[in-house]
Scaffold this motif. Structure first.
Motif, PDB file in Angstrom:
ATOM      1  N   LYS A 163       0.698  -1.240  -0.025  1.00  0.00           N
ATOM      2  CA  LYS A 163       0.020   0.069  -0.152  1.00  0.00           C
ATOM      3  C   LYS A 163       0.851   1.244   0.014  1.00  0.00           C
ATOM      4  N   GLN A 164       1.897   1.327   0.783  1.00  0.00           N
ATOM      5  CA  GLN A 164       2.971   2.417   0.919  1.00  0.00           C
ATOM      6  C   GLN A 164       3.549   2.507  -0.683  1.00  0.00           C
ATOM      7  N   GLU A 165       3.760   1.512  -1.362  1.00  0.00           N
ATOM      8  CA  GLU A 165       4.763   1.478  -2.419  1.00  0.00           C
ATOM      9  C   GLU A 165       3.571   2.116  -3.627  1.00  0.00           C
ATOM     10  N   ARG A 166       2.343   1.674  -3.559  1.00  0.00           N
ATOM     11  CA  ARG A 166       1.235   1.928  -4.575  1.00  0.00           C
ATOM     12  C   ARG A 166       0.913   3.345  -4.086  1.00  0.00           C
ATOM     13  N   LYS A 167       0.953   3.973  -3.037  1.00  0.00           N
ATOM     14  CA  LYS A 167       0.719   5.182  -2.793  1.00  0.00           C
ATOM     15  C   LYS A 167       1.748   6.008  -3.232  1.00  0.00           C
ATOM     16  N   ALA A 168       2.814   5.746  -3.308  1.00  0.00           N
ATOM     17  CA  ALA A 168       4.221   6.430  -3.875  1.00  0.00           C
ATOM     18  C   ALA A 168       3.758   6.728  -5.450  1.00  0.00           C
ATOM     19  N   TYR A 169       3.741   5.512  -5.806  1.00  0.00           N
ATOM     20  CA  TYR A 169       3.635   5.561  -7.461  1.00  0.00           C
ATOM     21  C   TYR A 169       2.526   6.357  -7.666  1.00  0.00           C
ATOM     22  N   LEU A 170       1.197   6.472  -6.943  1.00  0.00           N
ATOM     23  CA  LEU A 170       0.009   7.287  -7.381  1.00  0.00           C
ATOM     24  C   LEU A 170       0.389   8.695  -7.047  1.00  0.00           C
ATOM     25  N   MET A 171       1.334   9.068  -6.198  1.00  0.00           N
ATOM     26  CA  MET A 171       1.716  10.481  -5.925  1.00  0.00           C
ATOM     27  C   MET A 171       2.586  10.694  -7.242  1.00  0.00           C
ATOM     28  N   GLU A 172       3.539   9.896  -7.604  1.00  0.00           N
ATOM     29  CA  GLU A 172       4.246  10.248  -8.750  1.00  0.00           C
ATOM     30  C   GLU A 172       3.508  10.580 -10.039  1.00  0.00           C
ATOM     31  N   ALA A 173       2.585   9.966 -10.444  1.00  0.00           N
ATOM     32  CA  ALA A 173       1.556   9.809 -11.445  1.00  0.00           C
ATOM     33  C   ALA A 173       0.697  11.235 -11.404  1.00  0.00           C
ATOM     34  N   LYS A 174       0.426  11.452 -10.245  1.00  0.00           N
ATOM     35  CA  LYS A 174      -0.251  12.847  -9.715  1.00  0.00           C
ATOM     36  C   LYS A 174       0.485  13.976  -9.997  1.00  0.00           C
ATOM     37  N   LYS A 175       1.929  13.973  -9.683  1.00  0.00           N
ATOM     38  CA  LYS A 175       2.715  15.076  -9.900  1.00  0.00           C
ATOM     39  C   LYS A 175       2.896  15.342 -11.371  1.00  0.00           C
ATOM     40  N   ALA A 176       3.038  14.075 -12.104  1.00  0.00           N
ATOM     41  CA  ALA A 176       3.225  14.325 -13.448  1.00  0.00           C
ATOM     42  C   ALA A 176       1.984  14.719 -14.303  1.00  0.00           C
ATOM     43  N   GLN A 177       0.860  14.498 -13.594  1.00  0.00           N
ATOM     44  CA  GLN A 177      -0.392  14.826 -14.384  1.00  0.00           C
ATOM     45  C   GLN A 177      -0.591  16.447 -13.959  1.00  0.00           C
ATOM     46  N   GLN A 178      -0.279  16.895 -12.917  1.00  0.00           N
ATOM     47  CA  GLN A 178      -0.537  18.237 -12.420  1.00  0.00           C
ATOM     48  C   GLN A 178       0.697  19.153 -13.227  1.00  0.00           C
ATOM     49  N   SER A 179       1.916  18.511 -13.475  1.00  0.00           N
ATOM     50  CA  SER A 179       2.680  19.226 -14.334  1.00  0.00           C
ATOM     51  C   SER A 179       2.242  19.380 -15.742  1.00  0.00           C
ATOM     52  N   LEU A 180       1.663  18.266 -16.437  1.00  0.00           N
ATOM     53  CA  LEU A 180       1.048  18.429 -17.501  1.00  0.00           C
ATOM     54  C   LEU A 180      -0.103  19.591 -17.663  1.00  0.00           C
ATOM     55  N   GLU A 181      -1.020  19.408 -16.669  1.00  0.00           N
ATOM     56  CA  GLU A 181      -2.027  20.161 -16.705  1.00  0.00           C
ATOM     57  C   GLU A 181      -1.596  21.789 -16.554  1.00  0.00           C
ATOM     58  N   MET A 182      -0.709  22.081 -15.669  1.00  0.00           N
ATOM     59  CA  MET A 182      -0.279  23.304 -15.783  1.00  0.00           C
ATOM     60  C   MET A 182       0.229  23.840 -16.971  1.00  0.00           C
ATOM     61  N   THR A 183       1.073  22.900 -17.760  1.00  0.00           N
ATOM     62  CA  THR A 183       1.609  23.335 -19.208  1.00  0.00           C
ATOM     63  C   THR A 183       0.528  23.630 -19.806  1.00  0.00           C
ATOM     64  N   TYR A 184      -0.776  23.035 -19.886  1.00  0.00           N
ATOM     65  CA  TYR A 184      -1.704  23.132 -20.772  1.00  0.00           C
ATOM     66  C   TYR A 184      -2.622  24.375 -20.517  1.00  0.00           C
ATOM     67  N   LYS A 185      -2.597  24.737 -19.121  1.00  0.00           N
ATOM     68  CA  LYS A 185      -3.090  25.956 -18.878  1.00  0.00           C
ATOM     69  C   LYS A 185      -2.347  27.249 -19.230  1.00  0.00           C
ATOM     70  N   GLN A 186      -0.953  27.087 -19.285  1.00  0.00           N
ATOM     71  CA  GLN A 186      -0.141  28.004 -19.850  1.00  0.00           C
ATOM     72  C   GLN A 186      -0.486  28.196 -21.487  1.00  0.00           C
ATOM     73  N   LEU A 187      -0.533  27.010 -22.089  1.00  0.00           N
ATOM     74  CA  LEU A 187      -0.746  26.937 -23.501  1.00  0.00           C
ATOM     75  C   LEU A 187      -2.066  27.565 -23.915  1.00  0.00           C
ATOM     76  N   ASP A 188      -3.042  27.323 -23.235  1.00  0.00           N
ATOM     77  CA  ASP A 188      -4.374  27.790 -23.524  1.00  0.00           C
ATOM     78  C   ASP A 188      -4.374  29.345 -23.117  1.00  0.00           C
ATOM     79  N   SER A 189      -3.637  29.710 -22.051  1.00  0.00           N
ATOM     80  CA  SER A 189      -3.505  31.077 -21.771  1.00  0.00           C
ATOM     81  C   SER A 189      -2.986  32.115 -22.857  1.00  0.00           C
ATOM     82  N   SER A 190      -1.776  31.362 -23.368  1.00  0.00           N
ATOM     83  CA  SER A 190      -1.003  32.208 -24.492  1.00  0.00           C
ATOM     84  C   SER A 190      -1.881  32.081 -25.835  1.00  0.00           C
ATOM     85  N   LYS A 191      -2.709  31.056 -25.961  1.00  0.00           N
ATOM     86  CA  LYS A 191      -3.324  30.775 -27.251  1.00  0.00           C
ATOM     87  C   LYS A 191      -4.471  31.997 -27.181  1.00  0.00           C
TER      88      LYS A 191
END
Length: 589
Positions: A113-141
């Protein structure tokens, strides 16, 4: 677990895989719960088996009962002991299941469970980074779109102003500058939008083709390890019981052996030996010829020769005794209608005070005490007489046995009192030589009480020896140590005639140690009562236990008290407890 971009899309919109992982982890929890319930069943089963064995096992205080000598009863005790050992194996199964499956899987599940939680947190950070880049793209557009439209509007306004004849040169120039500036800003927004788009596409490509596949591969490996660990738990569920099957088989073989050890012939001989009366068979009755004018007195005198229970019946000797049928009162008057009842001749003597009642009934009473269920026809026999101190109410053989047993008990008690008296005498001598150790007068009351007990037991011993001699038994009894008292009331053990030696030890402190040397020697290691050979390996990890290897020979110090453990000792002096079912025990005779 091979997912493509079309399958999972955005991570927050695709929960199928995560829900599947959650279900698989719940399966481990469900299996752990199942094994725990199985463990509780095994523990309750073992507890009920132990209680059952304890309920029907012979109490320690009643091991001298007559039925203990029967092989059938001894086999029953062996079966109870084997069932107790069998219960111990069920407890071992429960303990191994709890340690090797429940505790181990629960700990492993927490790590997953601890290992699974760490992997999900890693995926969540990657997702948040992509969403932040998309927001910047949408703003510049949006900014590029807004600035481009404003640039077009200012350009059209500049053209319109240039064509207007009423507009001044300054207005036209101002409109053109404004249009040029807006076009420059729109161009900058366009370049920024293109850069943000390139950055987003790069991060999106890394997210879906590198980061997320790596995370999913880690989750896949985690789940495969979980499945492999769960499979090992399934195997341990079976192997745990397979490990104790040989010992359980030996327990069942012991039960079978207990059944084959029953010797019905020997049991019947033991029962006869325990309950035989010792009476001699009565002689034949003589014919009484009343036609010759023989009176009853002379005919009765002929009955005085046989020796046996009929001689002890007195007035009852004219009656016939039938053990397994109704007794009919047959008197001499029933033999002929012309005879009249008469009293027996005094030549036969008065009836025995010890056997004034039916002697056969005494024998049957004793059998009736041991044979269950009671035979209904025995209830028709007469009630036994009052129990007397000399056991005169019993048949001769039974009386001799009871007297002999009583003598042995008195001798043991007498020996105990003698040993206590000797100990008090030694203690009194030590107190007299070293007053700082204690007051000698404080022991006088105990010494006096002990001497009174010894005299009382001596009197009882002589009394029972006399009765045993009268009953025709041997007066051999247990020997006890001679004891004498000096003038001070303490026990004198220095010389047979009670006189102290004139020699005294030079150092009183050395005398103290000398007096108590024997006592400390008694507290040394107890002598082994047998030996045992290990049939299986035992780790001896618990406190108070001792490890052993298969085939190792150990000395038995203390027998199994019914709890499934035996105390043993090695040659180097190490002592501890081992499971009784793991060894083969041979006791000294």
């Amino acid at each position: 677990f091979q997912f493509t971009t079309e399958l999972f899309g955005r991570l927050h919109n695709d929960s199928f895989f995560l829900c599947h992982l959650h279900f698989l982890l719940r399966l481990v929890e469900k299996y752990v719960k199942f094994v725990k319930e199985r463990t509780e069943i095994e523990q309750n089963y073992a507890k009920h088996l132990r209680n059952l064995s304890k309920k029907y096992n012979l109490k320690r205080s009643s091991k001298d009962e007559p039925e203990c000598r029967l092989s059938s009863y001894q086999s029953f005790l062996d079966i109870l002991n084997e069932m107790n050992d069998y219960a111990g194996q069920r407890e071992l199964i429960a303990e191994d299941l709890m340690m090797n499956i429940c505790i181990d899987l629960t700990k492993y599940l927490q790590e997953l469970k601890q290992e699974r939680k760490a992997y999900l947190m890693e995926a969540k950070k990657a997702q948040q980074s992509l969403e932040m880049t998309y927001k910047q793209l949408d703003s510049s557009k949006k900014r590029f779109e807004r600035e481009w439209r404003e640039s077009e509007r200012t350009t059209q306004y500049a053209e319109k102003t240039d064509q207007d004849i009423n507009a001044t040169k300054a207005d036209v120039e101002k409109a053109k500058q404004q249009a040029h500036m807006r076009a420059h800003v729109a161009e900058d927004c366009k370049n920024d939008y293109a850069a943000q788009l390139q950055k987003y596409n790069k991060e999106q490509n890394q997210f879906y083709f590198q980061d997320m596949p790596l995370i999913f591969n880690k989750l896949q490996d985690l789940d495969e390890r979980r499945v492999r660990k769960l499979a090992q738990g399934y195997i341990l569920f079976s192997d745990t019981e397979k490990h104790v099957i040989p010992i359980i088989g030996k327990c069942l073989e012991g039960i079978t052996k207990a059944g084959t050890n029953v010797n019905e012939k020997n049991d019947s001989l033991v029962l006869i030996e325990q309950n035989k009366s010792g009476f001699e068979r009565p002689g034949d009755l003589e014919f009484e010829d009343f036609s010759q004018g023989i009176n009853r007195a002379s005919s009765d005198s002929s009955l005085g020769t046989p020796k046996g229970p009929m001689d002890l019946l007195g007035k009852n000797r004219s009656k016939n005794f039938w053990l397994f049928s109704k007794r009919n009162k047959l008197s001499s008057s029933s033999l002929t209608p012309f005879s009249t009842p008469t009293t027996p001749s005094p030549a036969n003597g008065p009836p025995s005070p010890k056997f004034g009642r039916d002697p056969l009934s005494y024998c049957l009473k004793e059998i009736n005490k041991t044979v269950k269920p009671r035979i209904s026809s025995f209830r028709t026999l007469r009630r036994s007489p009052t129990v007397t101190e000399d056991f005169g109410h019993l048949p001769p053989e039974q009386r001799r046995k009871r007297l002999q047993h009583k003598l042995e008990e008195i001798c043991k008690e007498l020996q105990k009192e003698v040993d206590q008296s000797e100990a008090l005498g030694k203690m009194k001598d030590v107190y007299e030589k070293n007053p700082q150790m204690g007051d000698p007068d404080s022991l006088l009351s105990q010494i006096s009480q002990t001497s009174q007990n010894i005299e009382r037991l001596r009197g009882e011993l002589n009394k029972y020896e006399t009765w045993l001699a009268e009953a025709g038994g041997r007066g051999d009894t247990l020997r006890y140590k001679p004891h004498m008292f000096n003038n001070n009331g303490s026990l004198d053990v220095h010389s047979p005639d009670g006189a102290h030696s004139d020699e005294s030890p030079p150092d009183p402190s050395q005398a103290i140690y000398a007096e108590f040397d024997d006592d400390f020697e008694d507290e040394e290691l107890a002598a082994p009562i047998g030996k045992c050979t290990a049939m299986y390996n035992f780790p001896g990890a618990s406190e108070g236990t001792i490890s052993m290897q298969e085939g190792e020979v150990l000395a038995v110090v203390e027998e199994d008290k019914g709890d499934g453990w035996t105390r043993v000792r090695r040659n180097n002096g190490d002592e501890g407890y081992i499971p009784t079912s793991y060894v083969t025990i041979t006791l000294n005779k």
